[in-house]
Design an enzyme around this catalytic site. Sequence first.
Site, PDB file in Angstrom:
ATOM      1  N   PHE A  27       0.833  -1.245   0.440  1.00 24.27           N
ATOM      2  CA  PHE A  27      -0.547   0.176   0.206  1.00 24.27           C
ATOM      3  C   PHE A  27       1.004   1.224  -0.572  1.00 24.27           C
ATOM      4  O   PHE A  27       0.612   2.078  -0.887  1.00 24.27           O
ATOM      5  CB  PHE A  27      -1.400  -0.390   1.195  1.00 24.27           C
ATOM      6  CG  PHE A  27      -1.520   1.024   1.597  1.00 24.27           C
ATOM      7  CD1 PHE A  27      -2.504   2.293   0.253  1.00 24.27           C
ATOM      8  CD2 PHE A  27      -1.493   1.312   2.930  1.00 24.27           C
ATOM      9  CE1 PHE A  27      -2.462   3.650   0.464  1.00 24.27           C
ATOM     10  CE2 PHE A  27      -1.898   3.402   3.408  1.00 24.27           C
ATOM     11  CZ  PHE A  27      -2.723   3.711   2.898  1.00 24.27           C
ATOM     12  N   ASP A  48      10.201  -7.003  -3.394  1.00 24.38           N
ATOM     13  CA  ASP A  48       8.646  -7.304  -3.001  1.00 24.38           C
ATOM     14  C   ASP A  48       8.640  -9.115  -3.029  1.00 24.38           C
ATOM     15  O   ASP A  48      10.096  -9.608  -4.006  1.00 24.38           O
ATOM     16  CB  ASP A  48       7.400  -6.560  -3.459  1.00 24.38           C
ATOM     17  CG  ASP A  48       6.819  -7.020  -2.398  1.00 24.38           C
ATOM     18  OD1 ASP A  48       5.932  -7.160  -2.052  1.00 24.38           O
ATOM     19  OD2 ASP A  48       6.194  -5.044  -2.145  1.00 24.38           O
ATOM     20  N   ILE A  74      13.471  -9.623   2.156  1.00 21.48           N
ATOM     21  CA  ILE A  74      15.200  -8.791   2.443  1.00 21.48           C
ATOM     22  C   ILE A  74      15.260  -9.942   4.035  1.00 21.48           C
ATOM     23  O   ILE A  74      16.257  -9.382   4.278  1.00 21.48           O
ATOM     24  CB  ILE A  74      14.300  -8.109   3.170  1.00 21.48           C
ATOM     25  CG1 ILE A  74      12.805  -8.213   4.414  1.00 21.48           C
ATOM     26  CG2 ILE A  74      13.775  -7.068   1.978  1.00 21.48           C
ATOM     27  CD1 ILE A  74      12.042  -6.727   5.003  1.00 21.48           C
ATOM     28  N   TYR A 161       4.945  -7.272  17.434  1.00 23.19           N
ATOM     29  CA  TYR A 161       4.947  -5.854  16.569  1.00 23.19           C
ATOM     30  C   TYR A 161       5.264  -5.271  17.151  1.00 23.19           C
ATOM     31  O   TYR A 161       6.613  -4.219  16.523  1.00 23.19           O
ATOM     32  CB  TYR A 161       3.395  -5.766  15.475  1.00 23.19           C
ATOM     33  CG  TYR A 161       3.948  -4.677  14.422  1.00 23.19           C
ATOM     34  CD1 TYR A 161       4.611  -4.573  13.356  1.00 23.19           C
ATOM     35  CD2 TYR A 161       3.122  -3.787  15.175  1.00 23.19           C
ATOM     36  CE1 TYR A 161       4.527  -3.472  12.214  1.00 23.19           C
ATOM     37  CE2 TYR A 161       3.343  -2.164  14.441  1.00 23.19           C
ATOM     38  CZ  TYR A 161       3.914  -2.179  12.701  1.00 23.19           C
ATOM     39  OH  TYR A 161       4.177  -1.721  11.911  1.00 23.19           O
TER      40      TYR A 161
END
Length: 348
Positions: A27, A48, A74, A161
């Site tokens: 997004f 990505d 990543i 998180y």
Amino acid sequence: MKTQLSSHHEDKDLSTLNFLVTGGAGFIGSHLVEYLLKYSAGKVRVLDNFSTGFRKNLDSFWQYPNFELLEGDIRDLATCRDAVKDINIVFHEAALGSVPRSVNDPLMSNEVNVSGFINMLVAGRDEGVMRIIYAASSSTYGDSTELPKSEDRIGKPLSPYAVTKYVNELYADVFSKTYKMELIGLRYFNVFGPRQNPEGAYSAVIPRFIKMLMKGTKPVIHGDGNYSRDFTYIDNVLQMNIKAALTDSSAAINEVYNVAYGQQTTLNELVAEIKATLSKLDPQIADIFPEYGPERAGDIPHSLAAIEKAQRLLHYRPLFSFETGLRETVDWFIKEGEAERTTPLVEL
């Protein structure tokens, strides 16, 4: 319909700079890519793995000869090294978002958000990348009850998180001092806008509520609806990223900033605002009321950002209020759904 992007690079010539956007199919990442291509950046590369991003978000970018896609993860250092070759500035947006997701799978959140971040720092250091702008999070404020939330005063994290995002800030601080790197963290406050994913267990609240109300379904609120957020429209976030990437001020570099509008909105007010916008098209939507469920583990009760630091050091001036941004977002979802809809918005 999303309004035309405003230019936030002022007199800077982006054509002399090569950019990498990790998570560029997501997004926020895809909006950054759109901006960079629109304003003629030298090279715009996306990294990505499409775990949460979408190929369709990249569809309009293939017309640009300076657009590149590197499909990879990543968590793999070699991939990160390939991604930063010949890159001047990195926008690091790749992450596994969502507090509930991290509660359900803390190992995965840590692997992506912490190990992946260190990989990008090491790759950027070794390649001599000029600057890395990384996505931090308002979840870092944790159990602090102070409002508005100021960058230099945080509480203890309330979710895995939040821990991962705070650890990112700590690593960035150490890398900036140890390796003389330029790193700027942006603590996003509940970003929303066109192209945000409304589907799935970990979707953001605004697109999910819009889609549910358009379908005539009751939105589900966790708690009594009085939890509040500083909902921040995507164009404000773009402005901050570009300003952070291009600032020449030494005082502004190696800092962390809140990225927000600076306005508090409860979830009850959010539903009411979406209903008011949608019911102009279909009056029956006004008669849909939310259901209330139990509070979610790890959720921060209230969130409101102090944005003075960004205003002072980066000359940040948020152009989109919550209300204006919400209208833009609802309009986008309506237009996106028009092709598949042959009946009124709601059938009751």
